[in-house]
Write a protein that holds these residues in place. Structure first.
Motif, short mmCIF file in Angstrom:
data_model
loop_
_atom_site.label_atom_id
_atom_site.label_comp_id
_atom_site.label_asym_id
_atom_site.label_seq_id
_atom_site.Cartn_x
_atom_site.Cartn_y
_atom_site.Cartn_z
N PRO A 84 8.51 15.55 -7.98
CA PRO A 84 8.79 14.39 -8.84
C PRO A 84 8.89 13.07 -8.07
O PRO A 84 8.40 12.03 -8.54
CB PRO A 84 10.13 14.75 -9.49
N GLU A 85 9.52 13.11 -6.90
CA GLU A 85 9.63 11.89 -6.09
C GLU A 85 8.26 11.39 -5.65
O GLU A 85 7.99 10.18 -5.65
CB GLU A 85 10.51 12.15 -4.87
N LEU A 86 7.37 12.31 -5.28
CA LEU A 86 6.03 11.92 -4.83
C LEU A 86 5.22 11.31 -5.96
O LEU A 86 4.59 10.25 -5.79
CB LEU A 86 5.30 13.13 -4.25
N ILE A 87 5.22 11.96 -7.12
CA ILE A 87 4.45 11.44 -8.25
C ILE A 87 4.97 10.08 -8.68
O ILE A 87 4.20 9.14 -8.93
CB ILE A 87 4.49 12.43 -9.43
N GLU A 88 6.28 9.91 -8.73
CA GLU A 88 6.85 8.63 -9.13
C GLU A 88 6.46 7.53 -8.15
O GLU A 88 6.05 6.44 -8.55
CB GLU A 88 8.37 8.74 -9.23
N GLU A 89 6.58 7.81 -6.85
CA GLU A 89 6.27 6.79 -5.84
C GLU A 89 4.79 6.42 -5.85
O GLU A 89 4.43 5.24 -5.84
CB GLU A 89 6.67 7.31 -4.45
N ILE A 90 3.92 7.42 -5.89
CA ILE A 90 2.48 7.14 -5.84
C ILE A 90 2.03 6.36 -7.06
O ILE A 90 1.29 5.37 -6.95
CB ILE A 90 1.70 8.46 -5.72
N THR A 91 2.49 6.75 -8.25
CA THR A 91 2.03 6.08 -9.46
C THR A 91 2.69 4.72 -9.68
O THR A 91 2.30 3.98 -10.58
CB THR A 91 2.23 6.97 -10.71
N THR A 92 3.64 4.37 -8.86
CA THR A 92 4.16 3.00 -8.87
C THR A 92 3.10 2.03 -8.37
O THR A 92 3.05 0.86 -8.79
CB THR A 92 5.41 2.90 -7.97
N TYR A 93 2.21 2.52 -7.50
CA TYR A 93 1.23 1.66 -6.84
C TYR A 93 -0.20 1.87 -7.29
O TYR A 93 -1.04 0.99 -7.14
CB TYR A 93 1.31 1.87 -5.32
N MET A 94 -0.52 3.05 -7.81
CA MET A 94 -1.92 3.31 -8.16
C MET A 94 -2.01 4.25 -9.35
O MET A 94 -1.09 5.04 -9.61
CB MET A 94 -2.68 3.91 -6.97
N THR A 95 -3.13 4.15 -10.05
CA THR A 95 -3.44 5.06 -11.14
C THR A 95 -4.04 6.33 -10.58
O THR A 95 -4.96 6.28 -9.75
CB THR A 95 -4.44 4.41 -12.11
N LEU A 96 -3.50 7.45 -11.00
CA LEU A 96 -4.08 8.73 -10.65
C LEU A 96 -4.99 9.18 -11.79
O LEU A 96 -4.66 9.00 -12.97
CB LEU A 96 -2.99 9.78 -10.40
#
Length: 245
Positions: free
Chosen positions: A193-205
């Motif tokens: 959950p921490e990884l998905i939240e952090e990554i999608t703060t900056y980019m669209t997956l």
């Protein structure tokens, strides 16, 4: 369910299910080792988002501090290779390492995903070997030469749905039958959950994108002719070989 992409004897790319009986598509069942079929990378990502230093023991062996937020870098689609492939190592390098990783497969386009909603965008999990050219990685900041060379991300053999992969799933890498890395998903510093939240703060997956969650201790060099087996509990075993350019 464990979903597999493969090219059938007629040369058509299919989506099947990898079962104990073999690869099943419709009324046909194929042996995974059948030379008439090719097992392909199980997804076609627009990008692979990788997480560095997500195991404390790997940070320690690398003489690096544990990061206070996920350390992220990218591998582009040219890095993909498949179960059963032979990866050509970059020429003239002293050290090219294996890195066993559990990879998250994204199931839908997403941005700004809250941690509590992270599993809703996860299609499943697969195996990924983040093959790394240390010669150049150690002297460049953006890691293009170190991480983004052709076929440096063997992936597969399947995408396993989340119900197949336990929360404490093990990950193990063997070179020529000898265990070099062995750990568990419970050892991650930053959770899914921490990884998905952090990554999608900056980019669209995008659907099919991969998030590779870091490697445990034990990374080491590959040599011409080595055979690699990367096993993730619930997913299965990704196998590939390497050769010098």
């Amino acid at each position: 369910m464990r979903r597999v992409r493969f090219r059938d004897p007629a040369g058509t790319v299919r989506q099947g299910e990898w079962t104990d009986d073999g690869i099943v598509f419709g009324s046909d069942t194929y042996e995974p080792t059948d030379e008439a079929i090719d097992v392909l990378a199980p997804t076609e990502p627009s990008k692979i988002v990788c997480v560095g230093l997500n195991y404390a023991d790997h940070a320690d062996e690398s003489n690096m501090e544990i990061p206070d937020r996920p350390l992220l870098f990218l591998k582009p689609p040219n890095t993909l290779s498949s179960h059963g492939d032979t990866v050509t190592l970059p020429a003239g390098k002293d050290r090219v390492d294996f890195e066993a990783e559990i990879a998250i497969v994204v199931g839908e386009q997403c941005r700004d995903v809250a941690a509590e909603d992270a599993m809703s965008v996860v299609e499943g999990f697969t195996c990924l070997n983040d093959i790394s050219n240390r010669d150049d990685q150690e002297i460049e900041q953006n890691w293009i030469r170190g991480k983004a060379f052709d076929n440096s991300a063997p992936v597969g053999p399947v995408v396993a749905t989340p119900d197949e992969v336990p929360d404490d799933a093990s990950v193990e890498l063997r070179v020529n039958g000898e265990t070099r890395q062995s750990s568990s998903r419970t050892e991650w510093i930053f959770s899914l959950p921490e990884l998905i939240e952090e990554i999608t703060t900056y980019m669209t997956l995008e659907p099919g994108d991969l998030v590779s969650t870091g490697t445990p201790a034990g990374v080491g060099p590959l040599e011409d002719g080595d055979t690699v087996e990367l096993e993730v509990e619930g997913v299965g075993t990704l196998e590939h070989s390497v050769r010098e350019a």
